[in-house]
Design an enzyme around this catalytic site. Structure first.
Site, PDB file in Angstrom:
ATOM      1  N   HIS A 199      -5.071   2.788 -10.793  1.00 53.07           N
ATOM      2  CA  HIS A 199      -4.285   3.952 -11.234  1.00 53.07           C
ATOM      3  C   HIS A 199      -3.674   3.545 -12.580  1.00 53.07           C
ATOM      4  CE1 HIS A 199      -1.904   7.462 -11.236  1.00 53.07           C
ATOM      5  NE2 HIS A 199      -1.262   7.345 -10.088  1.00 53.07           N
TER       6      HIS A 199
ATOM      7  N   ARG B  87      -8.446  12.525  -9.780  1.00 53.04           N
ATOM      8  CA  ARG B  87      -8.027  11.660  -8.660  1.00 53.04           C
ATOM      9  C   ARG B  87      -8.999  11.916  -7.524  1.00 53.04           C
ATOM     10  NH1 ARG B  87      -2.046  11.014  -6.190  1.00 53.04           N
ATOM     11  NH2 ARG B  87      -1.916   9.747  -8.074  1.00 53.04           N
TER      12      ARG B  87
ATOM     13  N   ARG C 184       3.595  13.618  -8.500  1.00 54.96           N
ATOM     14  CA  ARG C 184       3.956  13.139  -9.836  1.00 54.96           C
ATOM     15  C   ARG C 184       2.805  13.143 -10.833  1.00 54.96           C
ATOM     16  NH1 ARG C 184       7.335  11.577  -6.242  1.00 54.96           N
ATOM     17  NH2 ARG C 184       5.452  11.407  -5.020  1.00 54.96           N
ATOM     18  N   THR C 185       1.695  12.592 -10.440  1.00 50.09           N
ATOM     19  CA  THR C 185       0.629  12.392 -11.429  1.00 50.09           C
ATOM     20  C   THR C 185       0.098  13.732 -11.934  1.00 50.09           C
ATOM     21  OG1 THR C 185       0.069  10.404 -10.206  1.00 50.09           O
ATOM     22  CG2 THR C 185      -1.485  11.104 -11.891  1.00 50.09           C
TER      23      THR C 185
ATOM     24  N   LYS D  13     -18.962  22.844  -0.826  1.00 48.73           N
ATOM     25  CA  LYS D  13     -20.272  23.437  -0.498  1.00 48.73           C
ATOM     26  C   LYS D  13     -21.407  22.434  -0.692  1.00 48.73           C
ATOM     27  CE  LYS D  13     -19.098  27.069  -3.246  1.00 48.73           C
ATOM     28  NZ  LYS D  13     -19.310  28.262  -4.053  1.00 48.73           N
TER      29      LYS D  13
HETATM   30  N1   CP Z   1       2.865   7.620  -8.291  1.00 49.00           N
HETATM   31  C1   CP Z   1       1.952   8.552  -7.918  1.00 49.00           C
HETATM   32  O1   CP Z   1       0.739   8.400  -8.136  1.00 49.00           O
HETATM   33  O2   CP Z   1       2.496   9.634  -7.295  1.00 49.00           O
HETATM   34  P1   CP Z   1       1.695  10.897  -6.771  1.00 49.00           P
HETATM   35  O3   CP Z   1       0.789  10.414  -5.661  1.00 49.00           O
HETATM   36  O4   CP Z   1       2.738  11.865  -6.299  1.00 49.00           O
HETATM   37  O5   CP Z   1       0.874  11.432  -7.911  1.00 49.00           O
END
Ligand code: CP
Length: 306
Positions: free
Chosen positions: A133, A105, A55-56, A84
């Site tokens: 998040h 991320r 999603r993100t 590396k």
């Molecule tokens: N909600 C969320 O962070 O989903 P993903 O891990 O799929 O990005």
């Protein structure tokens, strides 16, 4: 104002006050009405994902395309020069030359903060280990305001893995700007860590209760935000096995909720919500992904437009 305050990006929910949240929620609401908008033409977004995501990453990339911009990036640290031995700081100092904004991320808790120290372009925290998040929490609030109503006065349950779940940390912090009653529901071993609770209680004066059993309070909740038990964060897999199915929300549970109750989940889910309730109007976790796209359009527009 928002643009100026967040010119270095969005790293933590702690940086948001109520006015900031209300502003970006309004921008998210405006984005719901427009599918495509050519306001980021010529801009480039870099998405650097060192952990899995559906999603993100895809919603940020889709949002960028819908605003007329382009995307570069990678989906795994294994295909970058980190493999590396390159440092994260050097990666950021390189990618900032190729892009106008970086979404990152990374499994390290302070990764987004560190990236923002080295970047000349805005950094968006798309998940920093088990810490935060923040854009997920912003989309969660957009979902609640659109599907339930004003945040003030709501009874909100946050349930599951409150120790390792980064979405719940950012959500609780954002909610502390509103007059809400929050119930933290988890097994003893997955309670929210003291550093978050101390902040919420002492610095934010947030009203919250901790409990292990959700069925006792189902009939008072307006919103229940469920989360996955974060298998990948457990050092001891036996401990994970003991708690992994501790909460499974079923049709029977749904029957005991208020008429306007809504069930949210950041996804992915594993076993914690029975698929039999997916069609219920109270189950809005897939609508949440739609609001995620709108919120991310709003965020990118604010951070990147001239
Ligand atoms: N909600 C969320 O962070 O989903 P993903 O891990 O799929 O990005």
């Amino acid at each position: 104002m928002f643009q100026e305050k967040f010119r270095e990006g969005i790293v933590s929910a702690r940086d948001f006050n109520r006015e900031d949240i209300e502003y970006i929620l309004k921008k998210g609401q405006e984005m719901i009405k427009v599918k495509n908008l050519d306001i980021l033409k010529g801009k480039i977004l870099a998405t650097l994902f060192f952990e899995p995501s559906t999603r993100t990453r895809l919603s940020f990339e889709s949002a960028m395309h819908r605003l007329g911009g382009s995307v570069i990036g990678f989906q795994s640290g294994d295909v970058s020069s980190i493999k590396k031995g390159e440092s994260l700081a050097d990666t950021i100092r390189t990618v900032e030359n190729y892009s106008d904004c970086i979404v990152i991320r990374h499994p390290m808790e302070g990764s987004a903060k560190l990236a923002s120290r080295f970047a000349k372009v805005p950094i968006i925290n798309a998940g920093s280990g088990s810490k935060e998040h923040p854009t997920q929490a912003l989309l969660d609030l957009l979902t609640i305001t659109e599907e339930v109503g004003e945040l003030d006065g709501l009874n909100i349950g946050i349930m599951g893995d409150l120790k390792y779940g980064r979405t719940v940390h950012s959500l609780a912090i954002l909610l502390s700007n509103f007059d809400v009653n929050v119930y933290f529901i988890s097994p003893e071993e997955l309670r929210m860590r003291n550093r978050y609770k101390d902040y919420l209680y002492h610095e934010r004066r947030m009203k919250f209760k901790e409990l292990s059993e959700y069925r006792k309070i189902l009939d008072v909740l307006d919103v229940l935000y469920m989360t996955r038990i974060q298998k990948e964060r457990f050092a001891d897999l036996e401990e994970y096995e003991r708690v992994k199915d501790i909460y499974v929300f079923t049709q029977k549970d749904l029957k005991n909720t208020k008429e306007n109750f809504k069930l949210l989940h950041p996804l992915p889910r594993v076993n914690e919500i029975s698929p039999e309730i997916d069609k219920s109007e109270k189950a809005i976790y897939f609508k949440q992904t739609h609001y995620g796209l709108q919120m991310r359009k709003a965020i990118l527009a604010e951070l990147m437009r001239d």
